[in-house]
Write an enzyme that holds these catalytic residues in place. Structure first.
Site, PDB file in Angstrom:
ATOM      1  N   LYS A 139     -42.045  -4.329  10.301  1.00 46.26           N
ATOM      2  CA  LYS A 139     -40.722  -3.708  10.418  1.00 46.26           C
ATOM      3  C   LYS A 139     -39.657  -4.733  10.838  1.00 46.26           C
ATOM      4  CE  LYS A 139     -37.220  -1.385  11.057  1.00 46.26           C
ATOM      5  NZ  LYS A 139     -36.526  -0.174  10.798  1.00 46.26           N
ATOM      6  N   CYS A 196     -29.658  -2.210  13.902  1.00 42.11           N
ATOM      7  CA  CYS A 196     -30.963  -2.643  13.386  1.00 42.11           C
ATOM      8  C   CYS A 196     -30.945  -4.126  13.058  1.00 42.11           C
ATOM      9  CB  CYS A 196     -31.296  -1.846  12.143  1.00 42.11           C
ATOM     10  SG  CYS A 196     -31.025  -0.094  12.373  1.00 42.11           S
TER      11      CYS A 196
HETATM   12  N1  SAJ Z   1     -24.132  -6.427   5.050  1.00 44.83           N
HETATM   13  C1  SAJ Z   1     -23.451  -7.540   4.535  1.00 44.83           C
HETATM   14  N2  SAJ Z   1     -23.762  -7.974   3.278  1.00 44.83           N
HETATM   15  C2  SAJ Z   1     -24.699  -7.344   2.501  1.00 44.83           C
HETATM   16  C3  SAJ Z   1     -25.388  -6.235   3.032  1.00 44.83           C
HETATM   17  C4  SAJ Z   1     -25.089  -5.808   4.316  1.00 44.83           C
HETATM   18  O1  SAJ Z   1     -22.605  -8.140   5.204  1.00 44.83           O
HETATM   19  O2  SAJ Z   1     -24.896  -7.783   1.364  1.00 44.83           O
HETATM   20  C5  SAJ Z   1     -23.832  -5.955   6.419  1.00 44.83           C
HETATM   21  C6  SAJ Z   1     -23.347  -4.510   6.483  1.00 44.83           C
HETATM   22  O3  SAJ Z   1     -21.973  -4.410   6.208  1.00 44.83           O
HETATM   23  C7  SAJ Z   1     -23.718  -4.127   7.912  1.00 44.83           C
HETATM   24  C8  SAJ Z   1     -25.003  -4.912   8.153  1.00 44.83           C
HETATM   25  O4  SAJ Z   1     -25.032  -5.937   7.172  1.00 44.83           O
HETATM   26  O5  SAJ Z   1     -22.738  -4.559   8.841  1.00 44.83           O
HETATM   27  C9  SAJ Z   1     -26.278  -4.096   8.068  1.00 44.83           C
HETATM   28  O6  SAJ Z   1     -26.183  -3.157   7.028  1.00 44.83           O
HETATM   29  P1  SAJ Z   1     -27.354  -2.836   6.000  1.00 44.83           P
HETATM   30  O7  SAJ Z   1     -26.827  -1.861   5.028  1.00 44.83           O
HETATM   31  O8  SAJ Z   1     -27.898  -4.078   5.438  1.00 44.83           O
HETATM   32  O9  SAJ Z   1     -28.537  -2.265   6.900  1.00 44.83           O
HETATM   33  P2  SAJ Z   1     -28.643  -1.146   8.061  1.00 44.83           P
HETATM   34  O10 SAJ Z   1     -28.547  -1.857   9.371  1.00 44.83           O
HETATM   35  O11 SAJ Z   1     -27.723  -0.007   7.818  1.00 44.83           O
HETATM   36  O12 SAJ Z   1     -30.157  -0.625   7.831  1.00 44.83           O
HETATM   37  C10 SAJ Z   1     -31.223  -1.550   7.896  1.00 44.83           C
HETATM   38  C11 SAJ Z   1     -32.123  -1.376   6.651  1.00 44.83           C
HETATM   39  N3  SAJ Z   1     -33.066  -2.483   6.559  1.00 44.83           N
HETATM   40  C12 SAJ Z   1     -33.263  -3.195   5.427  1.00 44.83           C
HETATM   41  O13 SAJ Z   1     -32.641  -2.993   4.421  1.00 44.83           O
HETATM   42  C13 SAJ Z   1     -34.313  -4.255   5.458  1.00 44.83           C
HETATM   43  C14 SAJ Z   1     -32.858  -0.030   6.724  1.00 44.83           C
HETATM   44  O14 SAJ Z   1     -33.769   0.085   5.650  1.00 44.83           O
HETATM   45  C15 SAJ Z   1     -33.604   0.090   8.065  1.00 44.83           C
HETATM   46  O15 SAJ Z   1     -34.262   1.346   8.176  1.00 44.83           O
HETATM   47  C16 SAJ Z   1     -32.576  -0.015   9.167  1.00 44.83           C
HETATM   48  O16 SAJ Z   1     -31.956  -1.311   9.088  1.00 44.83           O
HETATM   49  C17 SAJ Z   1     -33.274   0.192  10.509  1.00 44.83           C
HETATM   50  O17 SAJ Z   1     -33.115   1.294  11.094  1.00 44.83           O
HETATM   51  O18 SAJ Z   1     -33.997  -0.691  10.949  1.00 44.83           O
END
Ligand code: SAJ
Length: 408
Positions: A203, A257
């Site tokens: 995870k 996360c």
């Molecule tokens: N972000 C970027 N660029 C990207 C993608 C995301 O800057 O290309 C930023 C987003 O704007 C945000 C942050 O990253 O600020 C995180 O967003 P996210 O959409 O990547 O992820 P979370 O935190 O909403 O959810 C993650 C997910 N993990 C993965 O994709 C590996 C989700 O599946 C998990 O269940 C969750 O963490 C968790 O609860 O751990």
């Protein structure tokens, strides 16, 4: 099937409880926060998420119950927060430990305790097993311990709860299969059974992988800015290569996360977790990078007045109302450190007042600013882009096509 007690009704616990209940499982939802329980008992959901209201209605029809007290059931799912200690960078397991202690006080022999909260590898061995054993229960005989980390993404939680694959870490195949049956009531993805340590590590690795990949995109944005290249065009073309898939740069990495879990590895494996640490530092530096961009754009356009700047979007990402660790809040905090007046802000998803100078009237917000900084790519923001005509725009999410828009 027996009754399931879902403990911790936040962003993960609530949808999980509702999903189980709406699939015919008898569910009791427990949370020590009376406000949350009162709201749920009066049939109101506690946060915005696509499809959550409908799921809540189904769960109520199926008789879901809520309580602030720990009540004995056969199976417990723990979905409580796991923050990290800002200094040691190690996991702060207090919420999980307290929840386990409370369960142990009420549970009978034969109970199964499933921990869904994200925990650093080794947490169950180090903190959880000793607590259960000290209380006189024998793990594997009197109490079954399982780690089934959640994987759902805010903004698409209900869909992902149903279709993502899941990991179940258990001490024995038999108990792993029993818990797999429980999740199979609603989960149509593949459910893999492994040992607890592997489930813990997997995870954290998943979220760390994403953090590193976002950091790469953010570093590219900085490199391209320094030498006047278009990072978005470069990423788009590079991604046409069959084995390249670069993520998108942005104003920073927020949420509870991805901005937290990699620190568990840095804290536990100092000297070994090097790329992971660099990635964290790069992503954490992005709100300051946005500030530098704002400063340059102000200079270029002869703006001297910080009160004429507005941050458009306060949440940590698009289409959610969650502001935890949000880049916008980090940026506001960085400004405060320089004793600057708090920047103006507006977010169509955030109805409550969380920062100074936050607006709830979009027209008034626009009237009061000259430079608008797009911080979040909410659908609502994308739809209303024409409203920004006439403003100086810094678009940190690459969603605005209006002429003259500045990018990261
Ligand atoms: N972000 C970027 N660029 C990207 C993608 C995301 O800057 O290309 C930023 C987003 O704007 C945000 C942050 O990253 O600020 C995180 O967003 P996210 O959409 O990547 O992820 P979370 O935190 O909403 O959810 C993650 C997910 N993990 C993965 O994709 C590996 C989700 O599946 C998990 O269940 C969750 O963490 C968790 O609860 O751990």
């Amino acid at each position: 099937m027996s009754e399931i007690n879902v403990i911790g009704l936040g962003y993960i616990g609530l949808p999980t409880a509702l999903m189980l209940a709406s699939h015919g499982v008898s569910v009791l939802g427990t949370d020590c926060n009376k406000e949350i329980i009162d709201k749920l008992l009066s049939e109101n959901i506690t946060f915005e998420e696509e499809g959550l209201s409908e799921l809540f209605k189904d769960a109520i029809l199926n008789g879901i119950k809520f309580s602030t007290e720990y009540i004995a059931t056969d199976t417990y799912i723990l979905a409580v927060p796991t923050p990290y200690d800002k200094f040691s960078k190690k996991i702060d397991p207090d919420y999980v430990i307290n929840a386990i202690r409370s369960v142990i006080k009420v549970c009978y022999k034969g109970a199964t305790i499933i921990i869904e909260s994200t925990i650093s590898p080794g947490t169950i061995d180090k903190y959880i097993r000793p607590i259960i054993e000290e209380s006189g229960f024998i793990i594997g005989e009197d109490i079954n311990l399982v780690h089934a980390p959640e994987r759902i993404i805010p903004g698409n939680m209900i869909h992902e709860l149903k279709y993502n694959s899941r990991t179940i870490g258990a001490d024995s195949k038999k108990i792993g299969e029993k818990v797999k049956d429980l999740y199979s009531t609603f989960c149509q993805g593949e459910i893999v059974i492994t040992d607890i340590r592997t489930a813990e590590m997997t995870k954290v690795v998943e979220n760390t992988y994403r953090d590193i990949n976002i950091a790469f995109a953010n570093e590219l944005a900085k490199i391209c800015r320094s030498d006047n290249m278009n990072v978005y065009e470069i990423i788009k073309i590079a991604n046409m290569h069959p084995r390249v898939n670069i993520l998108q740069p942005g104003p920073g990495v927020g949420g509870h996360c991805i901005s937290v879990d990699p620190w568990f590895l840095v804290g536990d494996y100092p000297g070994l977790a090097n790329i992971i640490l660099s990635a964290r530092k790069i992503n954490d530096s992005m709100p300051r990078f946005v500030l530098e961009r704002i400063r340059d754009i102000m200079k270029e356009n002869g703006i001297n007045d910080l009160t004429r700047i507005g941050l458009y979007g306060l949440t940590y990402k698009e289409n959610v109302d969650d502001v935890r660790e949000s880049p916008t809040l980090q940026l506001i905090e960085a400004m405060e450190k320089h004793l600057a007046p708090p920047l103006k802000s507006y977010d169509p998803y955030v109805k409550r007042n969380i920062v100074k100078n936050q607006y709830h009237d979009f027209k008034k917000f626009l009237n009061d600013i000259d430079l608008v900084v797009i911080m979040v790519s909410h659908n609502e923001i994308k739809k209303n882009m024409d409203n920004l005509i006439g403003k100086i725009i810094l678009d940190t999410k690459n969603i605005c096509d209006l002429d003259g828009t500045y990018k990261l």
